[in-house]
Scaffold this motif. Structure first.
Motif, PDB file in Angstrom:
ATOM      1  N   LEU A  78      10.112  15.649  13.812  1.00  0.00           N
ATOM      2  CA  LEU A  78      10.118  16.234  12.472  1.00  0.00           C
ATOM      3  C   LEU A  78       8.837  15.883  11.750  1.00  0.00           C
ATOM      4  O   LEU A  78       8.294  14.779  11.901  1.00  0.00           O
ATOM      5  N   ILE A  79       8.355  16.819  10.946  1.00  0.00           N
ATOM      6  CA  ILE A  79       7.310  16.530   9.970  1.00  0.00           C
ATOM      7  C   ILE A  79       7.966  16.601   8.597  1.00  0.00           C
ATOM      8  O   ILE A  79       8.579  17.627   8.253  1.00  0.00           O
ATOM      9  N   CYS A  80       7.870  15.505   7.859  1.00  0.00           N
ATOM     10  CA  CYS A  80       8.574  15.378   6.586  1.00  0.00           C
ATOM     11  C   CYS A  80       7.614  14.995   5.465  1.00  0.00           C
ATOM     12  O   CYS A  80       6.539  14.440   5.712  1.00  0.00           O
ATOM     13  N   THR A  81       8.039  15.302   4.232  1.00  0.00           N
ATOM     14  CA  THR A  81       7.340  14.840   3.040  1.00  0.00           C
ATOM     15  C   THR A  81       8.379  14.231   2.097  1.00  0.00           C
ATOM     16  O   THR A  81       9.582  14.273   2.340  1.00  0.00           O
ATOM     17  N   LEU A  90      14.144  12.515   2.443  1.00  0.00           N
ATOM     18  CA  LEU A  90      12.952  13.207   2.909  1.00  0.00           C
ATOM     19  C   LEU A  90      13.186  14.719   2.937  1.00  0.00           C
ATOM     20  O   LEU A  90      14.307  15.188   3.116  1.00  0.00           O
ATOM     21  N   THR A  91      12.107  15.453   2.787  1.00  0.00           N
ATOM     22  CA  THR A  91      12.140  16.912   2.919  1.00  0.00           C
ATOM     23  C   THR A  91      11.565  17.283   4.279  1.00  0.00           C
ATOM     24  O   THR A  91      10.427  16.917   4.596  1.00  0.00           O
ATOM     25  N   ASP A 118       2.265  11.110  -2.642  1.00  0.00           N
ATOM     26  CA  ASP A 118       2.881  12.385  -3.032  1.00  0.00           C
ATOM     27  C   ASP A 118       2.508  13.521  -2.082  1.00  0.00           C
ATOM     28  O   ASP A 118       3.286  14.467  -1.913  1.00  0.00           O
ATOM     29  N   THR A 119       1.338  13.435  -1.460  1.00  0.00           N
ATOM     30  CA  THR A 119       0.900  14.490  -0.539  1.00  0.00           C
ATOM     31  C   THR A 119       0.981  14.037   0.928  1.00  0.00           C
ATOM     32  O   THR A 119       0.535  14.763   1.817  1.00  0.00           O
ATOM     33  N   GLY A 120       1.550  12.848   1.166  1.00  0.00           N
ATOM     34  CA  GLY A 120       1.577  12.296   2.510  1.00  0.00           C
ATOM     35  C   GLY A 120       2.612  12.963   3.406  1.00  0.00           C
ATOM     36  O   GLY A 120       3.557  13.605   2.951  1.00  0.00           O
ATOM     37  N   ILE A 121       2.424  12.791   4.730  1.00  0.00           N
ATOM     38  CA  ILE A 121       3.368  13.322   5.712  1.00  0.00           C
ATOM     39  C   ILE A 121       3.937  12.171   6.545  1.00  0.00           C
ATOM     40  O   ILE A 121       3.273  11.148   6.763  1.00  0.00           O
ATOM     41  N   ARG A 157       0.827  -1.201   0.000  1.00  0.00           N
ATOM     42  CA  ARG A 157       0.000   0.000   0.000  1.00  0.00           C
ATOM     43  C   ARG A 157       0.869   1.262   0.000  1.00  0.00           C
ATOM     44  O   ARG A 157       2.065   1.208   0.242  1.00  0.00           O
ATOM     45  N   LYS A 158       0.222   2.400  -0.242  1.00  0.00           N
ATOM     46  CA  LYS A 158       0.820   3.714  -0.034  1.00  0.00           C
ATOM     47  C   LYS A 158       0.048   4.395   1.095  1.00  0.00           C
ATOM     48  O   LYS A 158      -1.133   4.113   1.326  1.00  0.00           O
ATOM     49  N   TYR A 159       0.712   5.320   1.781  1.00  0.00           N
ATOM     50  CA  TYR A 159       0.138   5.887   2.997  1.00  0.00           C
ATOM     51  C   TYR A 159       0.185   7.413   2.966  1.00  0.00           C
ATOM     52  O   TYR A 159       1.170   8.017   2.539  1.00  0.00           O
ATOM     53  N   ASP A 160      -0.894   8.000   3.485  1.00  0.00           N
ATOM     54  CA  ASP A 160      -0.994   9.456   3.588  1.00  0.00           C
ATOM     55  C   ASP A 160      -0.382   9.971   4.895  1.00  0.00           C
ATOM     56  O   ASP A 160      -0.105  11.169   5.010  1.00  0.00           O
TER      57      ASP A 160
END
Length: 338
Positions: free
Chosen positions: A334-337, A267-268, A218-221, A188-191
Motif C-alpha cells: 500500500l501507498i498511504c498518506t 491512514l488514507t 503533511d505531504t509524506g508517503i 523528527r518528521k518524515y517525508d
C-alpha cells in the motif's frame, strides 16, 4: 505518539482459548496449524493461526512473550544477517533440473509487478523530500534504494545482528521496534516511511501503523508491503508456504485486511500494488518449499521431494500466469498518506 502501555495487557488477553480480532473485536476462528519452525527444528513447537474471515486477517495465538521473540531470529542464515546459504546457485539449479530452470524463464514473461527499484521510489517519494525512515530496516539494503530520493535516511531495527550489518554499511540505525520507537526517531518528521515485510512481524500491527502515521509530514508517503496470503501459492501450499514463516511472522494479511489495518490506523490508502511473481519459481524458493515439506514430516529432504515441488510449481505457473494480481503475486504493497 502511541506507546506500548497497553501492549502487554492485550498480549496477556490474547492467551485465551478463542482470541478476538484487533480489527473488529469479534472472535476469531481456528485456521492453519503449523507443526514446527522449519528453520529451527530443534527448538521449534507447534503454532496456531487464527483467522477473521470478515477481513481475511490472521494472527498467531497465543502471542509470544516479548522476550521470546529475539530467539526466533537467532540462526545464521536469516536473510538480513548477510550470511551465505549452504548451497550455491549452481548447485541449486542442478537440483531443480531442466524443468525447474525453465519455470523462472517462463514466469519472467508474465511478471508485471511493482518492483521497488530506485526509479520506482522516485515516482512516489515527494520532490524535495528531506527525511526518510525505514522501520525494520534489517541489513540496510532498502535504505540505500529509497534513500537516493531523500536528503537523509535513518532506520530502526530490533535484531542486533542485522543492525550491525547495516551500520557497517555506514547507515544510521537505532535499536527499537515499530510499537516502541526510540526518542531519536520520534524527534523528527518524515517525508517517506517504509515498512518492507515488517508489519507481519509486529506484535500490534495497528499500533505500529499509528506510530508511523504520527511521524509523517503533511505531504509524506508511507509504503507498507507484506506477504499476500490471498495468493494462489499461499492457498495451495498452506502451512508449507515459504512466506508463512512462523513464528517470525505473527500476522497474516490479504489486500483487504492490509487496507483495513491502514484505515484503522488513520491512514488514507492511495494505491494498492503487487509484486513477487518470478521469485516463486526460482531455485531457492522451490528448494525451500521442498525443505519445509520434509522438515514438517521430521525427515531430511530428498531429490524426490524436490522433483515433486518442481511439478507443483509448474502447475502453479499454469494456473497463475494470467491470473488477477491478488491471486498471482506473493506480496501486496500500500501507498498511504495521513
Amino acid at each position: 505518539m502511541k506507546d506500548v502501555s497497553g501492549l502487554l495487557e492485550r498480549t496477556a488477553q490474547s492467551q485465551g482459548a478463542q482470541p478476538r480480532c484487533p480489527l473488529t473485536g469479534t472472535l476469531m476462528t481456528r485456521g492453519l496449524t503449523v507443526p514446527m519452525d522449519w528453520r529451527r527444528p530443534v527448538t521449534s513447537r507447534e503454532r496456531q493461526i487464527w483467522w477473521n474471515a470478515d477481513h481475511s486477517f490472521g494472527q498467531i495465538h497465543p502471542r509470544p512473550a516479548l522476550d521470546e521473540i529475539p530467539e526466533f531470529y537467532d540462526f545464521p542464515t536469516y536473510y538480513t544477517h548477510d550470511d551465505p546459504n549452504s548451497l550455491d546457485s549452481a548447485e541449486e539449479e542442478r537440483r531443480i533440473g531442466a524443468l525447474g530452470r525453465l519455470l523462472g524463464s517462463i514466469a519472467y514473461r508474465f511478471e508485471r509487478g511493482a518492483e521497488p527499484t530506485v526509479e520506482w521510489w522516485g515516482s512516489v517519494i515527494p520532490r524535495g523530500a528531506r527525511n526518510g525512515l525505514e522501520i525494520g530496516c534489517g541489513n540496510g539494503d532498502r535504505m540505500k534504494t529509497f534513500g537516493a530520493h531523500v536528503e537523509a535516511t535513518v532506520g530502526i531495527e530490533p535484531d542486533q545482528r542485522a543492525a550491525a550489518v547495516a551500520r557497517e554499511k555506514g547507515l544510521e540505525v537505532h535499536a527499537g521496534t515499530a510499537e516502541d520507537l526510540p526518542p531519536a526517531i520520534r524527534a523528527r518528521k518524515y517525508d517517506a516511511i517504509v515498512f518492507s515485510h515488517v508489519l507481519e512481524h509486529t506484535m500490534d500491527p495497528i499500533l505500529a501503523l499509528q506510530n508511523a502515521r504520527d511521524l509523517l509530514t503533511d505531504t509524506g508517503i508511507l509504503s507498507v508491503e507484506v506477504p499476500n496470503n490471498a495468493s494462489t501459492g499461499s492457498r495451495w501450499m498452506g502451512e508449507r508456504w515459504r512466506w508463512l514463516d512462523t513464528p517470525r511472522h505473527l500476522n497474516f494479511f490479504t489486500p483487504d485486511s492490509l487496507r483495513a489495518c491502514a484505515q484503522s490506523a488513520g491512514l488514507t490508502v492511495r494505491a494498492v500494488l503487487f509484486r513477487g511473481y518470478v521469485r516463486q519459481f526460482m531455485p531457492d524458493w522451490i528448494l525451500d518449499e521442498a525443505r519445509i515439506t520434509a522438515a514438517q514430516q521430521r525427515r531430511a529432504v530428498t531429490q524426490a521431494d524436490i522433483d515433486r515441488q518442481v511439478r507443483h510449481s509448474a502447475r502453479l505457473l499454469a494456473a497463475t500466469a494470467m491470473a488477477a494480481p491478488e491471486k498471482k503475486y506473493d506480496s501486496v504493497r500500500l501507498i498511504c498518506t495521513r
